[in-house]
Design an enzyme around this catalytic site. Structure first.
Site, short mmCIF file in Angstrom:
data_model
loop_
_atom_site.label_atom_id
_atom_site.label_comp_id
_atom_site.label_asym_id
_atom_site.label_seq_id
_atom_site.Cartn_x
_atom_site.Cartn_y
_atom_site.Cartn_z
N TYR A 24 0.82 -1.22 0.00
CA TYR A 24 0.00 0.00 0.00
C TYR A 24 0.85 1.27 0.00
O TYR A 24 0.34 2.36 -0.25
CB TYR A 24 -0.93 0.04 1.22
CG TYR A 24 -1.92 -1.09 1.31
CD1 TYR A 24 -2.15 -1.97 0.25
CD2 TYR A 24 -2.66 -1.27 2.48
CE1 TYR A 24 -3.05 -3.00 0.36
CE2 TYR A 24 -3.57 -2.30 2.59
CZ TYR A 24 -3.76 -3.17 1.54
OH TYR A 24 -4.67 -4.20 1.65
N HIS A 61 0.25 -11.49 1.95
CA HIS A 61 -0.72 -10.67 1.22
C HIS A 61 -1.36 -11.47 0.07
O HIS A 61 -2.58 -11.48 -0.08
CB HIS A 61 -0.03 -9.42 0.68
CG HIS A 61 -0.97 -8.30 0.39
ND1 HIS A 61 -0.59 -6.99 0.38
CD2 HIS A 61 -2.30 -8.28 0.12
CE1 HIS A 61 -1.62 -6.22 0.09
NE2 HIS A 61 -2.67 -6.98 -0.07
#
Length: 277
Positions: free
Chosen positions: A47, A106
């Site tokens: 992110y 992730h």
């Protein structure tokens, strides 16, 4: 804030997602969320906002013990124990924390050695650097290998989940093992707010369609939701969904929505319908 206890940690059932909030603009948004009462923050190395999340935590003056912080290792860092540890060190440094509450894979990597990856995450947990570990975007065969065969202490599984996507098979598997499901993209990347069925249910209860979608998720046993909201008004609206109770008519209407809409489909995603590895 209601919590779910798993593997020795208590996770607030409504968290705050930070996907697509890169850079310094993320910090005031997270500060606002913390000021309103959010205590579960979800970020990731990919992110590119761990610095901003860390700065917001410092600025908030909220005691560390009151927070539940999740971050994640990207799939290109799963090759070796050392690469995973370097990724963890980088993330924790950016967050300015001594530990994270949940460290997650992730996305799975096609060439990762599952045993080595899970062993490395478990070691970080044993060392107290991550209070718990988890995985995101695993299909059921991957979970069976990690949980049932390797016996990794998975505390939560994060997958896309919203009123337009069926996750009943995943939920059945996780509930049998008392592992909570964390729903990302719980508003279907904004689509829930525009859905006519959800709007109609919302109008009946003086709610927004987004609140209905979040309430629907939180009404389910073992489900955590991490919606993203940049404006304080929307952040508060999502918090207010904690107090919403839908009736049988509402649930039947939502059950009638299409359940085959998956919106997060990167080229490296696993085969969601796979029966074996």
């Amino acid at each position: 804030m209601n919590t779910i206890t798993t593997r020795g940690v208590s996770i607030p059932r409504l968290g705050f997602g930070t996907f697509r909030m890169p850079g310094g603009g993320c910090q005031p948004v997270v500060e606002s969320a913390l000021a309103l009462g959010y205590r579960h923050l979800d970020t990731a190395a990919m992110y590119e906002n761990e610095d901003a999340v860390g700065a917001a935590i410092v600025a908030s003056n909220v005691a560390r013990r009151e927070l539940f912080i999740t971050t994640k290792v990207w799939h290109d860092q799963l090759r070796t124990k050392d690469s995973i540890r370097r990724a963890f060190d980088t993330s924790i440094g950016k967050l300015k924390l001594d530990y994270v509450d949940l460290y997650m894979i992730h996305w799975p990597s096609k060439d990762m050695d599952m045993a080595i990856v899970m062993e490395t995450l478990a070691a970080l947990r044993d060392e107290g650097r991550a209070r718990a570990i988890g995985v995101c975007n695993f299909n059921l065969p991957m979970l069976r290998l990690a949980v049932d065969e390797i016996h990794a202490p998975v505390a939560s599984v994060q997958v896309e989940y919203h009123p337009f996507l069926d996750q009943s098979a995943m939920l059945a598997y996780l509930r049998e093992r008392e592992i909570p499901l964390t729903a990302y993209a719980p508003l279907a990347q904004g689509r829930a707010a525009e859905d006519e069925t959800l709007k109609r249910i919302g109008a009946k209860h003086d709610l927004s369609a987004a609140q209905v979608a979040i309430a629907w998720l939180l009404d389910q046993d073992g489900v955590i939701a991490i919606p993203k909201a940049q404006r304080p008004k929307s952040q508060q609206s999502n918090l207010d969904a904690l107090n919403v109770r839908l009736d049988d008519e509402d649930l039947a209407a939502i059950a009638g929505l299409p359940k085959d809409q998956r919106y997060v489909t990167p080229p490296f995603a696993p085969d969601w319908n796979a029966l074996t590895l």
